[in-house]
Design an enzyme around this catalytic site. Structure first.
Site, PDB file in Angstrom:
ATOM      1  N   SER A   1       0.835  -1.194   0.000  1.00 49.83           N
ATOM      2  CA  SER A   1       0.000   0.000   0.000  1.00 49.83           C
ATOM      3  C   SER A   1       0.879   1.257   0.000  1.00 49.83           C
ATOM      4  O   SER A   1       1.789   1.386   0.805  1.00 49.83           O
ATOM      5  CB  SER A   1      -0.892  -0.011   1.235  1.00 49.83           C
ATOM      6  OG  SER A   1      -1.673   1.148   1.249  1.00 49.83           O
ATOM      7  N   GLY A   2       0.605   2.161  -0.944  1.00 48.46           N
ATOM      8  CA  GLY A   2       1.375   3.400  -1.014  1.00 48.46           C
ATOM      9  C   GLY A   2       2.591   3.306  -1.919  1.00 48.46           C
ATOM     10  O   GLY A   2       3.349   4.270  -2.054  1.00 48.46           O
TER      11      GLY A   2
ATOM     12  N   THR B   1      -1.518   2.418  -8.201  1.00 51.30           N
ATOM     13  CA  THR B   1      -2.604   3.105  -8.888  1.00 51.30           C
ATOM     14  C   THR B   1      -2.065   4.204  -9.802  1.00 51.30           C
ATOM     15  O   THR B   1      -2.536   4.378 -10.921  1.00 51.30           O
ATOM     16  CB  THR B   1      -3.609   3.657  -7.860  1.00 51.30           C
ATOM     17  OG1 THR B   1      -4.076   2.541  -7.087  1.00 51.30           O
ATOM     18  CG2 THR B   1      -4.782   4.324  -8.522  1.00 51.30           C
TER      19      THR B   1
ATOM     20  N   ASN C   1      -1.236   5.274   3.128  1.00 54.04           N
ATOM     21  CA  ASN C   1      -1.365   5.987   1.857  1.00 54.04           C
ATOM     22  C   ASN C   1      -2.540   6.956   1.949  1.00 54.04           C
ATOM     23  O   ASN C   1      -3.630   6.571   2.355  1.00 54.04           O
ATOM     24  CB  ASN C   1      -1.610   4.942   0.744  1.00 54.04           C
ATOM     25  CG  ASN C   1      -1.733   5.570  -0.632  1.00 54.04           C
ATOM     26  OD1 ASN C   1      -1.665   6.792  -0.788  1.00 54.04           O
ATOM     27  ND2 ASN C   1      -1.929   4.729  -1.631  1.00 54.04           N
TER      28      ASN C   1
ATOM     29  N   SER D   1      -5.519   5.610  -0.603  1.00 51.28           N
ATOM     30  CA  SER D   1      -5.389   4.161  -0.692  1.00 51.28           C
ATOM     31  C   SER D   1      -6.609   3.528  -1.353  1.00 51.28           C
ATOM     32  O   SER D   1      -7.748   3.794  -0.971  1.00 51.28           O
ATOM     33  CB  SER D   1      -5.205   3.594   0.714  1.00 51.28           C
ATOM     34  OG  SER D   1      -5.004   2.210   0.652  1.00 51.28           O
ATOM     35  N   SER D   2      -6.379   2.697  -2.354  1.00 52.76           N
ATOM     36  CA  SER D   2      -7.489   1.975  -2.992  1.00 52.76           C
ATOM     37  C   SER D   2      -7.909   0.866  -2.040  1.00 52.76           C
ATOM     38  O   SER D   2      -7.082   0.044  -1.649  1.00 52.76           O
ATOM     39  CB  SER D   2      -7.039   1.316  -4.297  1.00 52.76           C
ATOM     40  OG  SER D   2      -6.132   2.120  -4.993  1.00 52.76           O
TER      41      SER D   2
ATOM     42  N   GLY E   1      -0.931  -5.688  -2.540  1.00 54.04           N
ATOM     43  CA  GLY E   1       0.236  -6.555  -2.360  1.00 54.04           C
ATOM     44  C   GLY E   1       0.156  -7.345  -1.068  1.00 54.04           C
ATOM     45  O   GLY E   1      -0.777  -7.184  -0.262  1.00 54.04           O
TER      46      GLY E   1
ATOM     47  N   GLU F   1       0.402  -8.679   2.568  1.00 57.14           N
ATOM     48  CA  GLU F   1       0.272  -7.930   3.824  1.00 57.14           C
ATOM     49  C   GLU F   1       0.607  -8.796   5.026  1.00 57.14           C
ATOM     50  O   GLU F   1       0.157  -9.929   5.123  1.00 57.14           O
ATOM     51  CB  GLU F   1      -1.158  -7.374   3.974  1.00 57.14           C
ATOM     52  CG  GLU F   1      -1.431  -6.242   3.014  1.00 57.14           C
ATOM     53  CD  GLU F   1      -2.780  -5.555   3.230  1.00 57.14           C
ATOM     54  OE1 GLU F   1      -3.591  -6.038   4.061  1.00 57.14           O
ATOM     55  OE2 GLU F   1      -3.013  -4.537   2.563  1.00 57.14           O
TER      56      GLU F   1
HETATM   57  P1  ATP Z   1      -2.784   1.350  -2.260  1.00 56.38           P
HETATM   58  O1  ATP Z   1      -2.497  -0.118  -2.260  1.00 56.38           O
HETATM   59  O2  ATP Z   1      -2.908   1.885  -0.887  1.00 56.38           O
HETATM   60  O3  ATP Z   1      -3.891   1.731  -3.146  1.00 56.38           O
HETATM   61  P2  ATP Z   1      -0.943   2.292  -4.293  1.00 56.38           P
HETATM   62  O4  ATP Z   1       0.193   1.340  -4.509  1.00 56.38           O
HETATM   63  O5  ATP Z   1      -2.033   2.279  -5.264  1.00 56.38           O
HETATM   64  O6  ATP Z   1      -1.438   2.074  -2.800  1.00 56.38           O
HETATM   65  P3  ATP Z   1      -0.669   5.042  -5.078  1.00 56.38           P
HETATM   66  O7  ATP Z   1      -1.959   5.557  -4.601  1.00 56.38           O
HETATM   67  O8  ATP Z   1      -0.503   4.770  -6.518  1.00 56.38           O
HETATM   68  O9  ATP Z   1      -0.284   3.751  -4.214  1.00 56.38           O
HETATM   69  O10 ATP Z   1       0.512   6.024  -4.654  1.00 56.38           O
HETATM   70  C1  ATP Z   1       0.544   6.644  -3.397  1.00 56.38           C
HETATM   71  C2  ATP Z   1       0.993   8.086  -3.522  1.00 56.38           C
HETATM   72  O11 ATP Z   1       2.365   8.132  -3.906  1.00 56.38           O
HETATM   73  C3  ATP Z   1       0.267   8.858  -4.610  1.00 56.38           C
HETATM   74  O12 ATP Z   1      -0.894   9.438  -4.101  1.00 56.38           O
HETATM   75  C4  ATP Z   1       1.304   9.910  -5.002  1.00 56.38           C
HETATM   76  O13 ATP Z   1       1.295  10.957  -4.086  1.00 56.38           O
HETATM   77  C5  ATP Z   1       2.618   9.180  -4.814  1.00 56.38           C
HETATM   78  N1  ATP Z   1       3.115   8.594  -6.085  1.00 56.38           N
HETATM   79  C6  ATP Z   1       3.051   7.305  -6.482  1.00 56.38           C
HETATM   80  N2  ATP Z   1       3.617   7.132  -7.685  1.00 56.38           N
HETATM   81  C7  ATP Z   1       4.055   8.332  -8.086  1.00 56.38           C
HETATM   82  C8  ATP Z   1       4.744   8.823  -9.237  1.00 56.38           C
HETATM   83  N3  ATP Z   1       5.093   8.041 -10.243  1.00 56.38           N
HETATM   84  N4  ATP Z   1       5.035  10.144  -9.273  1.00 56.38           N
HETATM   85  C9  ATP Z   1       4.711  10.963  -8.261  1.00 56.38           C
HETATM   86  N5  ATP Z   1       4.078  10.565  -7.151  1.00 56.38           N
HETATM   87  C10 ATP Z   1       3.737   9.271  -7.052  1.00 56.38           C
HETATM   88 MG    MG Z   2      -4.024   2.135  -5.137  1.00 57.38          MG
END
Ligand code: ATP
Ligand code: MG
Length: 734
Positions: free
Chosen positions: A158-159, A163, A209, A212-213, A437, A439
């Site tokens: 997460s984070g 996404t 995050n 977070s999705s 991923g 956990e």
């Molecule tokens: P979750 O499992 O909680 O949904 P996730 O893996 O989908 O987590 P994201 O929401 O894609 O995580 O990313 C978390 C934060 O990190 C985003 O809101 C953004 O602020 C930052 N971030 C991620 N990737 C990038 C990137 N390529 N460029 C800039 N910032 C990013």
């Molecule tokens: Mg996500």
């Protein structure tokens, strides 16, 4: 992997370090079992021989864009490479065809530009810097050229940035396969705008995050034979329901609740909302605002995205009415009623929220109250009405809120799918998977169990693929590869999902027997799996169990397993909302034939999820997969902090280390003949005398130095693990 005989005084090495995982320095003393190292930092370290790895002193300081170009493919080398690139804002690195993406936690200039997309269009894979656009481009190209469906699997904790990466992939695919719509909105616009809609209703701020999705997602983009997007389908997995009623500091509920409270005054008035601090479902935590996010703007943006994906204004009104109703529902408190063990709304305030909720749901106020406070029990002879005590009434209220929200979310997904439209004649598709991923927390419940099952399944798929790719590379180079062993996690999958007898099957059984408890369920697990090597019972616990997952041991607490596995709608709730005067609300509760009998039939979340996963893997196995492994460099969610231990752990969980291990089991070092001769010519200058081509020179060199077990491919020399180090060591002696 060890490097016997390759480490001598003067060698540059990596040694294990409790603080930073790996520390580098120069060997000053070698004894039998121990090595003394002077580190760059000034520290002196004594390390055991087996924990010391050679360091490539010729590695470029800014790193290499593909791990397979590293002279030494070992843990410290991989880590160092990622780190030095991250320091220069090079957040992407390949390991062969896998893309590793380290979250920058800041917007980087140009990284996401349209101009960037233009550059990747048509560039060969590996020609430009590693990038999600390159992965999307490779997938698109392979689809067109070979006529095979593709998938891109994005994973990470997460984070980590799944996404965000997924959105970049979707943008690139829309760019490649888009076409201007003749009328209305184009398919690709709808596909892209589905993201903000689903994020508004399915994302929330968590500890890990800010966005977070709380659901898994597989987007299937369909293409016609000319490579243009002709349809799409979104599948979602396991939305977290408990968040609707229960949030703890410093997390938030789903974004849509706060957006609606920050809506323009006429909307706020219409839904009788106001400050989010007024609502029980929001004020259990102290977190209301997000950094750099303006909920009132998000509300407008979400509405606009809803327009694009084809949700009508009336439907939008009904959706937000239901969202507001949930907030009012949460504010109904109960006290003891007149009859024993009965309950009723606490006071005028609770009555106000009850009335408002019923108005918003467009259902009868008294029926709503009864559905919260009473249960009708139908026996063969009679129908009895039983009252619920105040605590049970509150549980009933929360159950109603959760079921409405989860039906609402499913409705959105369905609506988007219908509006985008499926192409029945589509030639091929590219699927993009954005799913939670692995956990492992302090306490792990049924959710973690399902999430980790997902990851076991994807890991199996990944291993099989990496293994196959290795084989293909060897076949292409016409070298022998038959002895590579391959670890399979089928035994863990059997433990969890075998039917009959696996953990899910036993859980379903427990859920069907009225007298089972989590204690009896745990006992049954202990009995059944006492000799299973992937299962164990923690010593000091009576109801926990541990599974030895591919990514490490996880101990699960069984307390809520039975409850969380049961999925049913309380018959009174179903009847109440089915009778709503709002067709949207009643449509969320269609009458199913089996439900007409008024019994609450058990249906298993675990088994259904297992089936969904099965279907997902069937889809995936008909595609050519591509992988993006996202890595979260620190838990502070801040830029420029790279925590070694943390990153290593994620590389292990994401199978990156496993992919490297598979590669090491074969021939991890591949050098083109050119590179090989220029690096090692010095070991036998005589063989290079006279005119000979690089292939012959390489063969002669290898013969001369007496290396065994290597292979000569068509374009490269393939060395076994450790052989590179051996040659380097000799070179430093020359
Ligand atoms: P979750 O499992 O909680 O949904 P996730 O893996 O989908 O987590 P994201 O929401 O894609 O995580 O990313 C978390 C934060 O990190 C985003 O809101 C953004 O602020 C930052 N971030 C991620 N990737 C990038 C990137 N390529 N460029 C800039 N910032 C990013
Ligand atoms: Mg996500």
């Amino acid at each position: 992997m060890t490097f016997p005989g390759t480490i001598v005084v003067g060698s540059h090495v990596w040694a294990e370090d409790p603080e930073v995982a790996w520390i580098d320095g120069e060997v000053v003393e070698v004894n039998d079992e121990e090595i003394k190292i002077n580190c760059e930092s000034g520290k002196t370290v004594i390390a055991s021989t087996s924990n010391v790895f050679p360091k490539d002193s010729e590695a470029p300081p800014c790193g290499v864009d593909d791990m397979t170009k590293l002279a030494y493919l070992h843990e410290p080398g991989v880590l160092q490479n990622l780190r030095s690139r991250y320091d220069m804002n090079e957040i992407y690195t390949y390991t062969g065809s896998i893309l590793i993406a380290v979250n920058p936690f800041q917007r980087l200039p140009h990284l996401y530009d349209n101009h960037m997309m233009e550059q990747y269009k048509g560039a060969g894979f590996g020609e430009l810097s590693p990038h999600p656009f390159a992965i999307a481009d490779a997938a698109y190209r392979q689809m067109i050229n070979e006529g095979i469906s593709q998938s891109i699997l994005v994973s990470g904790e997460s984070g980590a940035g799944k996404t965000e990466s997924t959105k970049m992939l979707m943008r690139y695919l829309a760019y490649m396969g888009g076409r201007a719509a003749a009328e209305g909105r184009s398919v690709e616009q709808k596909v892209l705008e589905s993201n903000p809609v689903l994020e508004a209703f399915g994302n929330a701020k968590t500890v890990r995050n800010n966005n977070s999705s709380r659901f898994g997602k597989f987007v299937e983009i369909q293409f016609d034979q000319r490579g243009r997007i002709s349809g799409a389908a979104i599948r979602t997995y396991l939305l977290e329901r408990s968040r609707v009623c229960q949030v703890s500091d410093p997390e938030r509920n789903y974004h849509c609740f706060y957006m609606l409270c920050a809506a323009p005054p006429e909307d706020v008035e219409r839904y009788k909302l106001g400050n989010p601090r007024m609502f029980h479902y929001l004020n259990q935590t102290n977190c209301y605002e997000l950094d750099a996010v303006d909920d009132s703007k998000e509300y407008i943006a979400t509405r606009r995205a809803m327009d694009v994906v084809g949700i009508s204004t009336d439907e939008q009104d009904a959706i937000f009415r239901a969202v507001a109703a949930i907030l009012h529902l949460g504010n109904i408190e109960f006290v003891k009623g007149n009859e024993t063990d009965s309950s009723e709304p606490k006071d005028e305030k609770s009555r106000f929220h009850l009335r408002t909720a019923s108005e918003l749901f467009m259902c009868d106020e008294k029926s709503l109250e009864d559905s919260l406070c009473k249960r009708v029990i139908v026996t063969r002879d009679e129908t009895i009405t039983k009252c619920l005590d105040p605590d049970s009434a509150a549980v009933s209220r929360d159950a109603l809120a959760k079921i409405v929200y989860s039906r609402l979310f499913d409705w959105l997904v369905n609506k988007i799918n219908n509006s985008i439209g499926q192409d029945p004649d589509s030639r091929y598709l590219i699927g993009v998977l954005d799913i939670y991923g692995f956990e492992s927390f302090k306490t792990n419940s049924f959710e973690q169990f399902c999430i980790n099952l997902t990851n076991e399944k994807l890991q199996q798929h990944f291993n099989q693929h990496v293994f196959k790719m290795e084989q293909e590379e060897y076949t292409k180079e016409e070298i022998d590869w038959s002895y590579i062993e391959f670890i399979d996690n089928q035994d863990i999958l059997d433990l969890i999902e075998k039917k009959p007898g696996g953990i899910i099957a036993l859980l379903d059984e427990a859920c069907m027997f009225p007298r089972s408890t989590h204690e009896t369920f745990a006992q049954k697990l202990y009995q059944t799996f006492k000799d299973h090597k992937r299962f164990s019972k923690p010593k000091l616990s009576r109801t926990d169990f541990t599974i030895c997952h591919y990514a490490g041991d996880v101990t699960y607490q069984t307390e809520l397993f039975l409850d969380k596995n049961k999925d049913y709608v309380v018959a009174e709730h179903q009847a109440l909302l089915r009778a709503s005067r709002c067709s949207f609300v009643s449509g969320l509760f269609p009458l199913l034939p089996e439900e007409s009998s008024k019994t609450s039939k058990f249906s298993s979340i675990g088994s259904r999820f297992k089936q969904q996963l099965q279907a997902l893997l069937e889809t995936l196995s008909a595609t050519e997969p591509h992988y993006i492994r996202c890595v979260k460099p620190n838990n502070l969610l801040k830029p420029a902090i790279f925590e070694n231990y943390n990153v290593l752990q994620q590389l292990k969980c994401g199978g990156v280390m496993e992919a490297i291990r598979i590669s090491c089991a074969g021939y991890p070092t591949r050098k083109t003949f050119d590179e090989f001769v220029s690096r090692f010519g010095i070991l036998a200058p005589d063989v290079l005398e006279g005119r000979c081509d690089e292939v012959t020179a390489s063969k002669r060199l290898l013969e001369k130095v007496g290396l065994e077990g290597h292979q000569i491919g068509k374009t490269k020399v393939f060395l076994r693990a450790g052989q590179m180090a051996e040659l380097d060591a000799r070179r430093s002696e020359v």
